[in-house]
Design a protein around this motif. Sequence first.
Motif, PDB file in Angstrom:
ATOM      1  N   TYR A 146       0.984  -1.336  -0.731  1.00 36.51           N
ATOM      2  CA  TYR A 146       0.011  -0.228  -0.070  1.00 36.51           C
ATOM      3  C   TYR A 146       0.689   1.287   0.546  1.00 36.51           C
ATOM      4  O   TYR A 146       1.139   1.702   0.794  1.00 36.51           O
ATOM      5  CB  TYR A 146      -0.749   0.077   1.129  1.00 36.51           C
ATOM      6  N   ILE A 147       0.956   2.226  -1.006  1.00 36.34           N
ATOM      7  CA  ILE A 147       1.421   3.260  -1.103  1.00 36.34           C
ATOM      8  C   ILE A 147       0.819   4.385  -0.899  1.00 36.34           C
ATOM      9  O   ILE A 147      -0.441   4.330  -1.929  1.00 36.34           O
ATOM     10  CB  ILE A 147       2.064   3.780  -2.266  1.00 36.34           C
ATOM     11  N   SER A 148       0.921   4.894   0.183  1.00 34.37           N
ATOM     12  CA  SER A 148      -0.440   6.086   0.319  1.00 34.37           C
ATOM     13  C   SER A 148      -0.372   6.948  -0.284  1.00 34.37           C
ATOM     14  O   SER A 148       0.409   7.436  -0.526  1.00 34.37           O
ATOM     15  CB  SER A 148       0.164   7.007   1.691  1.00 34.37           C
ATOM     16  N   GLY A 149      -1.703   7.910   0.024  1.00 36.41           N
ATOM     17  CA  GLY A 149      -2.343   8.414  -1.781  1.00 36.41           C
ATOM     18  C   GLY A 149      -2.012   7.794  -2.927  1.00 36.41           C
ATOM     19  O   GLY A 149      -2.241   9.211  -3.694  1.00 36.41           O
ATOM     20  N   LYS A 150      -1.826   6.644  -3.289  1.00 36.95           N
ATOM     21  CA  LYS A 150      -1.137   6.426  -4.246  1.00 36.95           C
ATOM     22  C   LYS A 150      -2.350   5.081  -4.970  1.00 36.95           C
ATOM     23  O   LYS A 150      -3.527   5.153  -5.716  1.00 36.95           O
ATOM     24  CB  LYS A 150      -0.130   5.535  -5.211  1.00 36.95           C
ATOM     25  N   TYR A 151      -2.308   3.817  -4.302  1.00 36.92           N
ATOM     26  CA  TYR A 151      -2.856   2.888  -4.503  1.00 36.92           C
ATOM     27  C   TYR A 151      -2.336   1.263  -4.138  1.00 36.92           C
ATOM     28  O   TYR A 151      -0.817   1.438  -3.189  1.00 36.92           O
ATOM     29  CB  TYR A 151      -2.598   2.851  -5.942  1.00 36.92           C
ATOM     30  N   GLY A 152      -2.860   1.048  -3.932  1.00 38.15           N
ATOM     31  CA  GLY A 152      -2.778  -0.924  -3.162  1.00 38.15           C
ATOM     32  C   GLY A 152      -2.876  -1.961  -3.396  1.00 38.15           C
ATOM     33  O   GLY A 152      -4.120  -1.424  -4.602  1.00 38.15           O
ATOM     34  N   VAL A 153      -2.864  -2.483  -3.041  1.00 34.67           N
ATOM     35  CA  VAL A 153      -3.284  -4.305  -3.773  1.00 34.67           C
ATOM     36  C   VAL A 153      -2.822  -5.506  -2.471  1.00 34.67           C
ATOM     37  O   VAL A 153      -1.913  -5.812  -1.649  1.00 34.67           O
ATOM     38  CB  VAL A 153      -2.165  -4.501  -4.914  1.00 34.67           C
ATOM     39  N   ARG A 154      -3.643  -6.089  -2.521  1.00 36.43           N
ATOM     40  CA  ARG A 154      -4.097  -6.750  -1.860  1.00 36.43           C
ATOM     41  C   ARG A 154      -4.537  -8.829  -2.357  1.00 36.43           C
ATOM     42  O   ARG A 154      -5.508  -8.284  -3.010  1.00 36.43           O
ATOM     43  CB  ARG A 154      -4.582  -6.700  -0.539  1.00 36.43           C
ATOM     44  N   THR A 155      -3.955  -9.377  -1.744  1.00 34.51           N
ATOM     45  CA  THR A 155      -4.674 -10.805  -2.845  1.00 34.51           C
ATOM     46  C   THR A 155      -4.885 -11.790  -1.403  1.00 34.51           C
ATOM     47  O   THR A 155      -3.789 -12.173  -0.588  1.00 34.51           O
ATOM     48  CB  THR A 155      -3.400 -11.204  -4.040  1.00 34.51           C
ATOM     49  N   GLU A 156      -5.546 -12.014  -1.342  1.00 33.64           N
ATOM     50  CA  GLU A 156      -6.317 -13.026   0.224  1.00 33.64           C
ATOM     51  C   GLU A 156      -6.912 -14.311  -0.486  1.00 33.64           C
ATOM     52  O   GLU A 156      -7.717 -14.219  -1.022  1.00 33.64           O
ATOM     53  CB  GLU A 156      -7.118 -12.300   0.871  1.00 33.64           C
ATOM     54  N   ASP A 157      -6.316 -15.429  -0.274  1.00 28.55           N
ATOM     55  CA  ASP A 157      -7.226 -17.120  -0.227  1.00 28.55           C
ATOM     56  C   ASP A 157      -7.071 -17.415   1.493  1.00 28.55           C
ATOM     57  O   ASP A 157      -6.491 -16.750   2.138  1.00 28.55           O
ATOM     58  CB  ASP A 157      -6.413 -17.574  -0.724  1.00 28.55           C
ATOM     59  N   MET A 158      -7.807 -18.497   1.659  1.00 22.31           N
ATOM     60  CA  MET A 158      -7.938 -18.929   3.011  1.00 22.31           C
ATOM     61  C   MET A 158      -7.931 -20.519   2.755  1.00 22.31           C
ATOM     62  O   MET A 158      -7.623 -21.371   1.758  1.00 22.31           O
ATOM     63  CB  MET A 158      -9.149 -18.669   3.256  1.00 22.31           C
ATOM     64  N   VAL A 159      -7.136 -20.698   3.304  1.00 27.49           N
ATOM     65  CA  VAL A 159      -6.316 -22.770   3.181  1.00 27.49           C
ATOM     66  C   VAL A 159      -6.490 -23.326   4.399  1.00 27.49           C
ATOM     67  O   VAL A 159      -6.411 -22.890   5.499  1.00 27.49           O
ATOM     68  CB  VAL A 159      -4.762 -22.287   3.075  1.00 27.49           C
ATOM     69  N   VAL A 160      -6.252 -24.412   4.612  1.00 29.52           N
ATOM     70  CA  VAL A 160      -6.482 -25.862   5.415  1.00 29.52           C
ATOM     71  C   VAL A 160      -4.917 -26.244   5.354  1.00 29.52           C
ATOM     72  O   VAL A 160      -4.526 -26.390   4.317  1.00 29.52           O
ATOM     73  CB  VAL A 160      -7.624 -26.138   5.136  1.00 29.52           C
ATOM     74  N   VAL A 161      -4.653 -26.048   6.536  1.00 30.46           N
ATOM     75  CA  VAL A 161      -3.638 -26.777   6.606  1.00 30.46           C
ATOM     76  C   VAL A 161      -2.956 -28.109   6.528  1.00 30.46           C
ATOM     77  O   VAL A 161      -4.258 -29.007   7.017  1.00 30.46           O
ATOM     78  CB  VAL A 161      -2.268 -26.225   7.619  1.00 30.46           C
ATOM     79  N   THR A 162      -2.474 -29.085   5.973  1.00 36.08           N
ATOM     80  CA  THR A 162      -1.994 -30.722   5.746  1.00 36.08           C
ATOM     81  C   THR A 162      -0.981 -30.634   5.953  1.00 36.08           C
ATOM     82  O   THR A 162      -0.190 -29.800   6.636  1.00 36.08           O
ATOM     83  CB  THR A 162      -1.948 -30.766   4.676  1.00 36.08           C
ATOM     84  N   ASN A 163      -0.786 -32.494   6.189  1.00 34.81           N
ATOM     85  CA  ASN A 163       0.877 -32.945   6.906  1.00 34.81           C
ATOM     86  C   ASN A 163       2.271 -32.430   5.692  1.00 34.81           C
ATOM     87  O   ASN A 163       3.214 -31.777   6.420  1.00 34.81           O
ATOM     88  CB  ASN A 163       0.756 -33.957   7.331  1.00 34.81           C
TER      89      ASN A 163
END
Length: 356
Positions: free
Chosen positions: A333-350
Amino acid sequence: MSKKVGNKMYINIEKVAKLVNDKKCDAIILFNESNMHYICSFSPSEGVIIVTKGASAYHIVDSRYTEIAQINAQKTGVKVIEIKTSFSDTAKEIIEKENIKKLLYENETISLLQYKTYTQKFSGCEFVELNHELMLLRNKKEPFEIELMKEANNIAEKSFLELLNEVKAGKTEKELASLFDYIMAKNGSEKVSFDTILLTGTHTSMPHGTPSDRKVQAGDFVLFDFGATYMGYHSDMTRTIAIGKVTDDMKKMYDAVLFANLDAMKAIRADISGKVADSVARSTLDAWGFGKYFGHGLGHGVGLEIHEAPSASPSSQYTLKEGMILTVEPGAYISGKYGVRTEDMVVVTNDGCRNL
Ligand code: GLY
Ligand code: MN
């Protein structure tokens, strides 16, 4: 689907009863809405639940909740008891009937008033403090809980794809956010997981900004952070898209965040710490020159609450375990300019993790 998985809610009662036995107590008393949901399969705003070491579960309700509690009790097996005078008087009757001498309580969520009322009223009972253990129990999901969260996520994702048809220059953030909430409800969400975050252009530099009257414009990033709920379980996802042509610097930020998300998901597996998971994403962003623009942690657990243990951040104390569900959400996130976020939800396995 709800019938099939709903019938398995009694498993949670058995897990909580085991915790009571492990702590050498006779019962646990619950007041917190999410902890109550874990046992009674819905979210009463007020009430008391007592689970004994022998796995008898009592749900004390007032008349607002009697009927819905009884309907849910058919799949969980809890005994629903409507109060005559007060919650604490009815709870006392159960404490005496079950001969409960040592009672666990949740120190993180009980109010001071509840603590005073109940310790005075159950004066023959020893109160034993429970720290984080119930949250840790809740955090390791059963297969049926994973199915519910996958369903919540499917609803949210399908709704996002539907909403994209409506995202055009001239639409306001508020207009699109409320349309998004409506589409999720239409597709089966009980309620939104949290207030939908929908930001455009310069507003995308605020990780948790509030939708405003700003209109979508050509050359903008648009950031959507959203979630649906299904049988009380939450989902959480963030996507950032571009409207028309964007600059090379914006494309670079988008790629850096995407690779940080993918690298973290490659690294996540049972027995690595939340700190290490976070550091993988942070190293990728550093390598791309965006590390200084990533202020928050990599992710958080999700379940009956939108934010639960385990956290994945530079200060996380958690070790990831099989069955835990958490978000992987690097951003820049660059204040006053723009930002990006990419979010996924994961289940932990062995041997890794599965993206829901
Ligand atoms: N998606 C909202 C949050 O993670 O806080
Ligand atoms: Mn999140």
